[in-house]
Scaffold this motif. Structure first.
Motif, PDB file in Angstrom:
ATOM      1  N   LYS A 184       0.832  -1.218   0.000  1.00  0.00           N
ATOM      2  CA  LYS A 184       0.000   0.000   0.000  1.00  0.00           C
ATOM      3  C   LYS A 184       0.865   1.266   0.000  1.00  0.00           C
ATOM      4  O   LYS A 184       0.375   2.361   0.298  1.00  0.00           O
ATOM      5  CB  LYS A 184      -0.944   0.000   1.204  1.00  0.00           C
ATOM      6  CG  LYS A 184      -2.060  -1.040   1.110  1.00  0.00           C
ATOM      7  CD  LYS A 184      -3.078  -0.872   2.224  1.00  0.00           C
ATOM      8  CE  LYS A 184      -4.400  -1.584   1.957  1.00  0.00           C
ATOM      9  NZ  LYS A 184      -4.331  -2.916   1.366  1.00  0.00           N
ATOM     10  N   ALA A 211       1.822   3.045  -2.313  1.00  0.00           N
ATOM     11  CA  ALA A 211       1.326   4.077  -3.233  1.00  0.00           C
ATOM     12  C   ALA A 211       0.527   5.143  -2.493  1.00  0.00           C
ATOM     13  O   ALA A 211       0.471   6.292  -2.926  1.00  0.00           O
ATOM     14  CB  ALA A 211       0.455   3.446  -4.331  1.00  0.00           C
ATOM     15  N   ARG A 212      -0.079   4.756  -1.362  1.00  0.00           N
ATOM     16  CA  ARG A 212      -0.860   5.744  -0.600  1.00  0.00           C
ATOM     17  C   ARG A 212       0.040   6.826   0.003  1.00  0.00           C
ATOM     18  O   ARG A 212      -0.435   7.901   0.362  1.00  0.00           O
ATOM     19  CB  ARG A 212      -1.641   5.034   0.508  1.00  0.00           C
ATOM     20  CG  ARG A 212      -2.644   4.065  -0.063  1.00  0.00           C
ATOM     21  CD  ARG A 212      -3.504   3.406   0.994  1.00  0.00           C
ATOM     22  NE  ARG A 212      -4.399   2.453   0.346  1.00  0.00           N
ATOM     23  CZ  ARG A 212      -5.407   1.839   0.938  1.00  0.00           C
ATOM     24  NH1 ARG A 212      -5.645   2.055   2.227  1.00  0.00           N
ATOM     25  NH2 ARG A 212      -6.176   1.005   0.279  1.00  0.00           N
ATOM     26  N   GLU A 217       2.057   8.219  -4.160  1.00  0.00           N
ATOM     27  CA  GLU A 217       1.335   8.646  -5.368  1.00  0.00           C
ATOM     28  C   GLU A 217       0.834  10.092  -5.293  1.00  0.00           C
ATOM     29  O   GLU A 217       0.789  10.785  -6.321  1.00  0.00           O
ATOM     30  CB  GLU A 217       0.177   7.692  -5.681  1.00  0.00           C
ATOM     31  CG  GLU A 217      -0.412   7.966  -7.072  1.00  0.00           C
ATOM     32  CD  GLU A 217      -1.500   6.985  -7.496  1.00  0.00           C
ATOM     33  OE1 GLU A 217      -1.634   5.915  -6.874  1.00  0.00           O
ATOM     34  OE2 GLU A 217      -2.225   7.306  -8.455  1.00  0.00           O
ATOM     35  N   MET A 240       5.623   5.990  -8.223  1.00  0.00           N
ATOM     36  CA  MET A 240       5.351   4.575  -8.081  1.00  0.00           C
ATOM     37  C   MET A 240       5.516   3.908  -9.444  1.00  0.00           C
ATOM     38  O   MET A 240       5.212   4.510 -10.480  1.00  0.00           O
ATOM     39  CB  MET A 240       3.911   4.342  -7.608  1.00  0.00           C
ATOM     40  CG  MET A 240       3.654   4.685  -6.164  1.00  0.00           C
ATOM     41  SD  MET A 240       4.626   3.712  -4.971  1.00  0.00           S
ATOM     42  CE  MET A 240       4.244   2.021  -5.457  1.00  0.00           C
ATOM     43  N   HIS A 277       2.462  -1.797  -7.676  1.00  0.00           N
ATOM     44  CA  HIS A 277       1.998  -1.944  -6.296  1.00  0.00           C
ATOM     45  C   HIS A 277       2.646  -3.122  -5.556  1.00  0.00           C
ATOM     46  O   HIS A 277       3.003  -2.998  -4.390  1.00  0.00           O
ATOM     47  CB  HIS A 277       0.475  -2.150  -6.269  1.00  0.00           C
ATOM     48  CG  HIS A 277      -0.319  -0.896  -6.510  1.00  0.00           C
ATOM     49  ND1 HIS A 277      -0.832  -0.572  -7.750  1.00  0.00           N
ATOM     50  CD2 HIS A 277      -0.682   0.110  -5.686  1.00  0.00           C
ATOM     51  CE1 HIS A 277      -1.487   0.586  -7.663  1.00  0.00           C
ATOM     52  NE2 HIS A 277      -1.401   1.021  -6.420  1.00  0.00           N
ATOM     53  N   ILE A 279      -7.597  -1.381  -4.794  1.00  0.00           N
ATOM     54  CA  ILE A 279      -6.728  -0.375  -4.161  1.00  0.00           C
ATOM     55  C   ILE A 279      -7.459   0.457  -3.114  1.00  0.00           C
ATOM     56  O   ILE A 279      -6.838   1.178  -2.347  1.00  0.00           O
ATOM     57  CB  ILE A 279      -6.044   0.561  -5.195  1.00  0.00           C
ATOM     58  CG1 ILE A 279      -7.041   1.497  -5.856  1.00  0.00           C
ATOM     59  CG2 ILE A 279      -5.243  -0.208  -6.200  1.00  0.00           C
ATOM     60  CD1 ILE A 279      -6.366   2.616  -6.623  1.00  0.00           C
ATOM     61  N   PHE A 293       0.817   7.342 -12.055  1.00  0.00           N
ATOM     62  CA  PHE A 293       2.241   7.075 -11.819  1.00  0.00           C
ATOM     63  C   PHE A 293       3.081   7.803 -12.866  1.00  0.00           C
ATOM     64  O   PHE A 293       3.221   7.336 -14.000  1.00  0.00           O
ATOM     65  CB  PHE A 293       2.529   5.572 -11.911  1.00  0.00           C
ATOM     66  CG  PHE A 293       1.920   4.709 -10.837  1.00  0.00           C
ATOM     67  CD1 PHE A 293       1.150   5.233  -9.813  1.00  0.00           C
ATOM     68  CD2 PHE A 293       2.139   3.322 -10.834  1.00  0.00           C
ATOM     69  CE1 PHE A 293       0.600   4.424  -8.814  1.00  0.00           C
ATOM     70  CE2 PHE A 293       1.598   2.512  -9.849  1.00  0.00           C
ATOM     71  CZ  PHE A 293       0.826   3.046  -8.846  1.00  0.00           C
ATOM     72  N   HIS A 348      -4.111  12.058  -6.500  1.00  0.00           N
ATOM     73  CA  HIS A 348      -4.670  10.790  -6.032  1.00  0.00           C
ATOM     74  C   HIS A 348      -3.892  10.324  -4.812  1.00  0.00           C
ATOM     75  O   HIS A 348      -2.668  10.216  -4.848  1.00  0.00           O
ATOM     76  CB  HIS A 348      -4.583   9.721  -7.132  1.00  0.00           C
ATOM     77  CG  HIS A 348      -5.252   8.440  -6.732  1.00  0.00           C
ATOM     78  ND1 HIS A 348      -4.857   7.218  -7.203  1.00  0.00           N
ATOM     79  CD2 HIS A 348      -6.298   8.202  -5.873  1.00  0.00           C
ATOM     80  CE1 HIS A 348      -5.639   6.285  -6.668  1.00  0.00           C
ATOM     81  NE2 HIS A 348      -6.508   6.848  -5.863  1.00  0.00           N
ATOM     82  N   LYS A 349      -4.613  10.045  -3.747  1.00  0.00           N
ATOM     83  CA  LYS A 349      -3.943   9.583  -2.537  1.00  0.00           C
ATOM     84  C   LYS A 349      -3.743   8.067  -2.554  1.00  0.00           C
ATOM     85  O   LYS A 349      -3.368   7.473  -1.547  1.00  0.00           O
ATOM     86  CB  LYS A 349      -4.721  10.037  -1.302  1.00  0.00           C
ATOM     87  CG  LYS A 349      -4.770  11.575  -1.214  1.00  0.00           C
ATOM     88  CD  LYS A 349      -5.529  12.054  -0.005  1.00  0.00           C
ATOM     89  CE  LYS A 349      -4.630  12.051   1.230  1.00  0.00           C
ATOM     90  NZ  LYS A 349      -5.277  12.793   2.354  1.00  0.00           N
ATOM     91  N   GLY A 350      -3.960   7.456  -3.707  1.00  0.00           N
ATOM     92  CA  GLY A 350      -3.587   6.055  -3.888  1.00  0.00           C
ATOM     93  C   GLY A 350      -4.643   5.066  -3.441  1.00  0.00           C
ATOM     94  O   GLY A 350      -4.466   3.851  -3.584  1.00  0.00           O
ATOM     95  N   ASP A 351      -5.756   5.576  -2.918  1.00  0.00           N
ATOM     96  CA  ASP A 351      -6.780   4.679  -2.356  1.00  0.00           C
ATOM     97  C   ASP A 351      -8.195   5.073  -2.773  1.00  0.00           C
ATOM     98  O   ASP A 351      -9.163   4.643  -2.149  1.00  0.00           O
ATOM     99  CB  ASP A 351      -6.676   4.673  -0.826  1.00  0.00           C
ATOM    100  CG  ASP A 351      -7.022   6.043  -0.230  1.00  0.00           C
ATOM    101  OD1 ASP A 351      -7.146   7.018  -1.005  1.00  0.00           O
ATOM    102  OD2 ASP A 351      -7.161   6.137   0.997  1.00  0.00           O
TER     103      ASP A 351
END
Lengths: 190, 190
Positions: free
Chosen positions: A15, A17-18, A21, A46, A49, A188, B43, B163-166
């Motif tokens: 995780k 990427a949180r 990203e 990133m 994942h 995600i 990304f 984007h916070k990735g989630d």
């Protein structure tokens, strides 16, 4: 260097990427020949994942470049808005002349896998190992694997900040939840 | 496709980091065999300022992947916060099934160098050509050169989003000026 006194807590590495990203300005630590250093880095992304891969640009103009190439290890640390001024200043002096951890009152914590230190004052720390250097000579691009991820459990201020590319920085504003619209990328949002 | 009716204005390409380094969620357009498509991409990073190089991840799971590989061209378009919902939805459907420009009421403008269209409603558009695919097979990473950069001269709302990735997104908040502290990197603050 202090031992990791449970300020930093385990975070699932798939995780990561949180953390990256959203495009935060980040710090990078290295350790080489008994000395550690910290630099500021703006160019990173990133790559995938799981296993989590990250690409970034560190060039020969950065004092940490040699340590990165010789040890193939680093820590990517994510500062909060409270470290904005220090992060800018860290990017405008060189570890060839000074111990930047001391200069900026940053505490080094032991990492679990790599020799580069975690930064206690940061929101998160990502222990990384270089896995690909095919673009390093030409573009100074390194691909690293996030081996272990830590988040600081002691912080209430969790906002990051972004370099706008010109010496100005934007702080995180409101957060909007669009998880319900992520029909193609459900995994995600879990 | 409309001709570029001066909504989009020239922007110096060696300053494209000011558009991408803050980490916006972006759109990417391609054109292939008479059809254009638009996708959402999270990304990406700057690789170098001048000539301006950008790296990003587009994989075979993206319908645009084939067009990118075969034409070696794309446009990176930067949506403002007013296009947040559309940008999320564009990332959750496929150009294999629908004309996403029509579906989301986006106007295509002619680019100057590449065949992929500019997106009129976006803050900025970056015409790109692929210059390196060494990491494409293994990591789906492409390195592109920004050939020509356009910014929308008609917009008052200039905030981007991240984007916070989630599945949650953060809007730009306050901007802090630290140009005076950028003593080592003076050239980027000009």
């Amino acid at each position: 260097m202090s031992t990791n006194n449970k300020v930093m807590r385990d975070y699932p590495r798939n995780k990561v990427a949180r953390l990256l990203e959203p495009g935060p300005l980040v710090l990078v630590t290295t350790a080489h020949q008994g000395k550690s250093n910290v630099m500021t880095m703006g160019f990173h992304m990133m790559v995938q994942h799981d296993p989590p891969l990250i690409a970034f640009v560190i060039g020969p103009w950065d004092f940490s470049h040699k340590a990165l190439i010789e040890t193939k290890e680093c820590v990517i640390a994510i500062p909060g808005v409270d470290l904005m001024q220090e992060s800018v200043d860290i990017g405008n002096c060189s570890g060839s002349e000074t111990d930047k951890f001391k200069q900026f009152n940053l505490n080094r914590l032991d990492a679990e896998i790599v020799k580069a230190p975690l930064v206690e004052q940061c929101l998160a720390n990502i222990e990384c190992r270089v896995v690909n250097t095919q673009l390093s000579a030409k573009y100074n691009v390194f691909v690293v694997e996030a081996l272990k991820v830590w988040v600081n459990g002691n912080r209430k201020e969790k906002r990051i900040f972004h370099h706008k590319g010109d010496g100005t920085f934007s702080l995180d504003g409101a957060t909007i939840d669009m998880k319900a619209r992520m029909t193609k990328w459900k995994e995600i949002t879990d």
